[in-house]
Write a protein that holds these residues in place. Structure first.
Motif, PDB file in Angstrom:
ATOM      1  N   ALA A  49       0.828  -1.212   0.000  1.00  0.00           N
ATOM      2  CA  ALA A  49       0.000   0.000   0.000  1.00  0.00           C
ATOM      3  C   ALA A  49       0.856   1.254   0.000  1.00  0.00           C
ATOM      4  CB  ALA A  49      -0.934  -0.001   1.199  1.00  0.00           C
ATOM      5  N   LEU A  50       1.668   1.433  -1.037  1.00  0.00           N
ATOM      6  CA  LEU A  50       2.398   2.693  -1.185  1.00  0.00           C
ATOM      7  C   LEU A  50       1.420   3.797  -1.599  1.00  0.00           C
ATOM      8  CD1 LEU A  50       5.745   1.813  -3.005  1.00  0.00           C
ATOM      9  CD2 LEU A  50       5.495   2.917  -0.790  1.00  0.00           C
ATOM     10  N   PRO A  51       1.540   5.000  -1.041  1.00  0.00           N
ATOM     11  CA  PRO A  51       0.609   6.084  -1.404  1.00  0.00           C
ATOM     12  C   PRO A  51       0.869   6.593  -2.814  1.00  0.00           C
ATOM     13  CG  PRO A  51       2.319   6.914   0.050  1.00  0.00           C
ATOM     14  CD  PRO A  51       2.515   5.420  -0.029  1.00  0.00           C
ATOM     15  N   ASP A  52      -0.195   6.900  -3.539  1.00  0.00           N
ATOM     16  CA  ASP A  52      -0.053   7.425  -4.901  1.00  0.00           C
ATOM     17  C   ASP A  52      -0.734   8.777  -5.055  1.00  0.00           C
ATOM     18  OD1 ASP A  52      -2.644   6.600  -4.673  1.00  0.00           O
ATOM     19  OD2 ASP A  52      -2.687   5.436  -6.527  1.00  0.00           O
ATOM     20  N   PHE A  81       9.745  12.994  -5.247  1.00  0.00           N
ATOM     21  CA  PHE A  81       8.866  13.872  -4.464  1.00  0.00           C
ATOM     22  C   PHE A  81       9.260  13.870  -2.992  1.00  0.00           C
ATOM     23  CE2 PHE A  81       5.160  14.219  -1.684  1.00  0.00           C
ATOM     24  CZ  PHE A  81       4.740  15.505  -1.984  1.00  0.00           C
ATOM     25  N   GLU A  82       9.485  12.687  -2.439  1.00  0.00           N
ATOM     26  CA  GLU A  82       9.798  12.605  -1.011  1.00  0.00           C
ATOM     27  C   GLU A  82      11.184  13.161  -0.697  1.00  0.00           C
ATOM     28  OE1 GLU A  82       7.814  11.933   1.270  1.00  0.00           O
ATOM     29  OE2 GLU A  82       6.148  10.859   0.357  1.00  0.00           O
ATOM     30  N   SER A  83      12.154  12.949  -1.586  1.00  0.00           N
ATOM     31  CA  SER A  83      13.521  13.423  -1.325  1.00  0.00           C
ATOM     32  C   SER A  83      13.718  14.879  -1.722  1.00  0.00           C
ATOM     33  CB  SER A  83      14.526  12.549  -2.074  1.00  0.00           C
ATOM     34  OG  SER A  83      14.330  12.645  -3.479  1.00  0.00           O
ATOM     35  N   VAL A 139      20.141   5.909  -0.708  1.00  0.00           N
ATOM     36  CA  VAL A 139      19.111   5.092  -0.060  1.00  0.00           C
ATOM     37  C   VAL A 139      18.184   6.016   0.723  1.00  0.00           C
ATOM     38  CG1 VAL A 139      18.663   3.223   1.570  1.00  0.00           C
ATOM     39  CG2 VAL A 139      20.682   3.124   0.099  1.00  0.00           C
ATOM     40  N   PHE A 140      16.886   5.776   0.610  1.00  0.00           N
ATOM     41  CA  PHE A 140      15.876   6.566   1.315  1.00  0.00           C
ATOM     42  C   PHE A 140      14.887   5.621   1.990  1.00  0.00           C
ATOM     43  CE2 PHE A 140      17.267   8.784  -2.490  1.00  0.00           C
ATOM     44  CZ  PHE A 140      17.647  10.030  -2.000  1.00  0.00           C
ATOM     45  N   SER A 141      14.282   6.117   3.053  1.00  0.00           N
ATOM     46  CA  SER A 141      13.257   5.344   3.761  1.00  0.00           C
ATOM     47  C   SER A 141      12.010   6.208   3.882  1.00  0.00           C
ATOM     48  CB  SER A 141      13.746   4.930   5.154  1.00  0.00           C
ATOM     49  OG  SER A 141      14.826   4.030   5.053  1.00  0.00           O
ATOM     50  N   TYR A 142      10.941   5.755   3.233  1.00  0.00           N
ATOM     51  CA  TYR A 142       9.664   6.457   3.279  1.00  0.00           C
ATOM     52  C   TYR A 142       8.546   5.429   3.411  1.00  0.00           C
ATOM     53  CZ  TYR A 142      12.605   9.957   0.922  1.00  0.00           C
ATOM     54  OH  TYR A 142      13.622  10.808   0.572  1.00  0.00           O
ATOM     55  N   HIS A 143       7.518   5.791   4.202  1.00  0.00           N
ATOM     56  CA  HIS A 143       6.300   4.995   4.284  1.00  0.00           C
ATOM     57  C   HIS A 143       6.601   3.517   4.617  1.00  0.00           C
ATOM     58  CE1 HIS A 143       4.473   8.529   2.513  1.00  0.00           C
ATOM     59  NE2 HIS A 143       5.279   8.424   1.470  1.00  0.00           N
ATOM     60  N   LYS A 158      15.639  -0.481  -6.097  1.00  0.00           N
ATOM     61  CA  LYS A 158      15.551  -1.665  -5.247  1.00  0.00           C
ATOM     62  C   LYS A 158      14.719  -1.280  -4.026  1.00  0.00           C
ATOM     63  CE  LYS A 158      19.019  -4.496  -4.815  1.00  0.00           C
ATOM     64  NZ  LYS A 158      20.324  -5.103  -4.413  1.00  0.00           N
ATOM     65  N   ILE A 159      13.640  -2.045  -3.790  1.00  0.00           N
ATOM     66  CA  ILE A 159      12.682  -1.690  -2.741  1.00  0.00           C
ATOM     67  C   ILE A 159      12.583  -2.846  -1.759  1.00  0.00           C
ATOM     68  CG2 ILE A 159      10.297  -1.010  -2.255  1.00  0.00           C
ATOM     69  CD1 ILE A 159      10.119   0.062  -5.080  1.00  0.00           C
ATOM     70  N   MET A 160      12.513  -2.495  -0.476  1.00  0.00           N
ATOM     71  CA  MET A 160      12.323  -3.502   0.552  1.00  0.00           C
ATOM     72  C   MET A 160      11.418  -2.922   1.645  1.00  0.00           C
ATOM     73  SD  MET A 160      15.133  -5.587   2.876  1.00  0.00           S
ATOM     74  CE  MET A 160      15.648  -4.115   3.737  1.00  0.00           C
ATOM     75  N   GLN A 161      10.475  -3.717   2.098  1.00  0.00           N
ATOM     76  CA  GLN A 161       9.592  -3.278   3.178  1.00  0.00           C
ATOM     77  C   GLN A 161      10.319  -3.423   4.513  1.00  0.00           C
ATOM     78  OE1 GLN A 161       5.883  -5.396   3.375  1.00  0.00           O
ATOM     79  NE2 GLN A 161       4.835  -3.727   4.399  1.00  0.00           N
TER      80      GLN A 161
END
Length: 434
Positions: A382-385, A397-399, A408-412, A430-433
């Motif tokens: 459920a990533l926000p769109d 947008f977030e950075s 590397v960034f951490s959001y949501h 590369k995405i990881m929860q």
């Protein structure tokens, strides 16, 4: 007090009145549950088959606020009156201790026979129960309508004092939210498959999404230059994976038409049959003679409206422009259908677009151009769109910057690592929860 004095006519009349009031309370409670829990879709189907009770149930549930107000008013009236009569009766028999005894007895009786029992019966088959109680409830709603309207105005006036404004036309349960909630609940219980849930929700979301959100960006559009040699145009069309290609002249912003591979094949066949050799035929070929007129749409068009326009115009291809008329991208009917059924590929697709590659440590390697909606659908996350359409757009947008490779960034509750970048465009993530 003598027994013959206690059990006189007044005792039996009062007892009978209490029983009648408890019965009416049960009727109100069961009716409220049946009418609010009944599916309007099932009631509509029954009404179409000629069920008058279902038709009346649909009519009175149009204004849920007035319906519930009338039922609650009637329920409270009979409950208070029944409790008052029981208190008077028990006080007459047991004296001052009758008040506490009447409270205890009436609480048990109202709870069991006026609340739990009728509501349990109504919830087991709400549609049939709603159809049966619709006629008397309609009379009660009409009877109590002036009082309920006055109470409604009073309540809204009090809420307005505290800064709360209500919508008089709002429904207690919106149809879309009701369907979406049922689908999510059914999926969590294993009754509804994920693919079925996604397809239905995708169809419901078409009206809330615009062509800008799913269009192919102009940087990825394959175009034909109308001024190049005919042999090069034919070769480009043959090597392309697409059957329709926009045609421009001088500037890619200047789209003058759309060429279809089938029209191109027909034109070449006609020329070869008249000119003899293919070289002679292509020497006199002009792509502008077979191209179709371009179809432009604004980027704010809702997807459901765009799909209707495609069907009405009998075309599958449109070029998207912004408010200044500049080319933003293109959209096809297939793009809209993919929002409902998922990714559609054929034998000419070299590979499925936006494929997610999973590593052993649970990380996902994805294309930066992959839409957030496609990512959520594929992974059930459920990533926000709300602020971005693509995964790369979300990171930017977030950075608030254009990241470099390796950042590397951490959001949501997700970890994003930039793997590849081409000019100012993030091409691999590369995405990881977490």
């Amino acid at each position: 007090m003598e027994p013959e004095t206690v059990f006189d006519a007044a005792f039996w009349i009062t007892s009978g009145a209490i029983v009648l009031l408890i019965t009416m309370s049960g009727f109100f409670s069961g009716s409220e549950t049946a009418l609010t829990a009944a599916s309007r879709g099932k009631l509509r189907a029954a009404a179409d088959r000629g069920a008058t009770g279902a038709e009346k149930a649909l009519a009175i549930t149009e204004d849920n606020e007035r319906l519930i107000g009338s039922v609650l008013l009637g329920n409270n009236l009979v409950n208070i009156l029944a409790t008052s009569l029981a208190t008077a009766l028990f006080t007459r028999i047991f004296g001052d201790s009758g008040v506490a005894l009447a409270t205890l007895v009436m609480t048990v009786i109202v709870l069991v026979f006026a609340e739990v029992l009728p509501k349990t019966y109504a919830i087991t088959n709400p549609e049939s129960a709603a159809a049966r109680v619709a006629t008397p409830i309609a009379v009660i709603v009409k009877l109590f309508s002036p009082v309920v309207s006055a109470v409604r105005l009073l309540v809204r006036g009090v809420l307005r004092v505290f800064g709360v404004r209500t919508d008089p036309d709002s429904q207690i349960l919106a149809v879309r939210e009701e369907i979406a909630g049922a689908l999510h609940l059914g999926h969590s219980e294993g009754v509804v498959q994920k693919e079925d849930r996604d397809r239905i929700l995708g169809a419901l979301d078409l009206g809330d999404r615009t062509v800008e959100e799913i269009m192919l960006h102009r940087s990825n559009i394959e175009m034909v230059d109308a001024d190049i040699a005919p042999q090069d145009i034919v070769q480009q069309c043959l090597e392309s994976n697409h059957t329709r290609l926009p045609v421009y002249r001088n500037d890619p912003e200047n789209i003058i038409g759309v060429v279809h591979a089938k029209d191109l094949l027909r034109a070449i066949y006609r020329l070869t049959t008249t000119e003899g050799s293919l070289a002679d035929a292509l020497s006199g070929f002009n792509v502008t003679s077979i191209m179709m007129k371009p179809y432009f749409v604004p980027d704010t068009t809702p997807l459901d409206e765009q799909m209707r326009q495609f069907l009405r115009r009998r075309t599958h291809f449109a070029l998207v422009v912004d408010e200044y008329g500049s080319l933003e991208g293109l959209i096809t009917l297939e793009d809209i259908l993919e929002e409902i059924v998922g990714e559609i590929t054929d034998e000419f697709d070299p590979q499925a677009d936006h494929q997610i590659m999973r590593s052993e440590d649970g990380q996902m390697l994805v294309d930066g151009a992959m839409t957030i909606r496609d990512f959520n659908r594929a992974t059930d996350l459920a990533l926000p769109d709300d602020e971005a359409n693509t995964l790369a757009g979300l990171v930017i947008f977030e950075s608030q910057m254009i990241p470099t490779v390796g950042q590397v960034f951490s959001y949501h509750n997700f970890r994003f690592e930039v793997m590849e970048r081409e000019n100012n465009r993030i091409t691999k993530l590369k995405i990881m929860q977490i």
